[in-house]
Design an enzyme around this catalytic site. Sequence first.
Site, short mmCIF file in Angstrom:
data_model
loop_
_atom_site.label_atom_id
_atom_site.label_comp_id
_atom_site.label_asym_id
_atom_site.label_seq_id
_atom_site.Cartn_x
_atom_site.Cartn_y
_atom_site.Cartn_z
N ASP A 95 -9.19 -1.28 2.63
CA ASP A 95 -8.80 -0.99 4.01
C ASP A 95 -9.81 -1.56 4.99
O ASP A 95 -9.44 -2.11 6.03
CB ASP A 95 -8.65 0.52 4.19
CG ASP A 95 -7.66 1.12 3.22
OD1 ASP A 95 -6.59 0.53 3.03
OD2 ASP A 95 -7.96 2.17 2.61
N ASP A 110 0.83 -1.21 0.00
CA ASP A 110 0.00 0.00 0.00
C ASP A 110 0.86 1.26 0.00
O ASP A 110 0.55 2.25 -0.68
CB ASP A 110 -0.91 -0.02 1.23
CG ASP A 110 -2.13 0.86 1.06
OD1 ASP A 110 -2.49 1.16 -0.10
OD2 ASP A 110 -2.74 1.24 2.07
#
Length: 397
Positions: free
Chosen positions: A318, A198
């Site tokens: 997420d 990420d």
Amino acid sequence: MDRNQRPRSILDSLGEELIAILTPVSICMFTVVLLVCILNSDPSSSSASFSSIATAAYSESDSDSSWDKFVGALLNSVVFVAAITVATFVLVLLFYLRCVKFLKFYMGFSAFIVLGNLGGEILVLLIDRFRFPIDSITFLILLFNFSVVGVFAVFMSKFSILITQGYLVWIGVLVAYFFTLLPEWTTWVLLVALALYDIAAVLLPVGPLRLLVEMAISRDEDIPALVYEARPVIRNDSRSVQRRVWREQRSSQNNANRNEVRVVESAEVEEEHVGSSERAEISVPLIDRRPEQAENSETFLEGIGLGSSGAIKLGLGDFIFYSVLVGRAAMYDLMTVYACYLAIIAGLGITLMLLSVYQKALPALPVSIMLGVVFYFLARLLLEVFVVQCSSNLVMF
């Protein structure tokens, strides 16, 4: 309005912004923990029968040594992250070639598969667990209608925002629950690997997610993606109305239709007040339904950012991996779940504070995942021993 007044920052409303994004995240994590406690209290039995691309390189066995499990989990994580990277670059290529309709169709089809297939499997398990009487035809009709409505709710703006948010949270719950069925070592190594990915995908100049965002900004287009957008914070005041003020510097060399936008800020403007100077102020409602006028109107696949309406956007990935962490912790005990939950919330709060400082898309996984993993092992290795000793010596019970 006082021109010397400090421009309003997200720090001024951090409490409401935190609640707006932490509420759905908490609901998603709580639902996953509930499903884990109800459906698979024995993780070893469920993990053995579940296979996916995350277990393509190595299938964990109880007879393997810890080193073999770690190396195998590392290989699984490399394969999974590589697959995600390739898929994201393919998405960048399709967006570059302006295949937006195909991307929307693909995302809608993916949402339908998740709601229909994964959702159907979980509902069947729940029906069997609670012995709920329902025939197969009625079940299939209800499931099909629910899935179709979900696709339209997620990818069509005419639906109520609460319905859209509810479907997004449910999609996150479904995917997260099936990720909790992965082997234990693979799960933890995969979470750390995804947090590192990420960072690279969002912050590096050649990161695929950053390339998508920059391309969307340059074209003034939205990226078809599963993104949760919280409602903007609107404060009511008896004497004033909150507005977004677009300050335009009028130039004598240009005509009035080509004014340069200098500052975009949220401010409280008296309804009676009308500015009369070289710097004209045009106030519009805080919820602006014209995304093409906003500088930050892009849709983030993962990470956290500000939408055109001033609302915080959080990628559904997420939601999923936060819930995977607490779901995996729920297979151990609830005390570990509490520790992991507090760590994730603290990490998300830190990320929101960084967002208020840098005002650009940031990866939302690294801080929360790292804190969650650390707190998980601290709770298992230290906190549990401490609580057991206190209970056995009647210090606490």
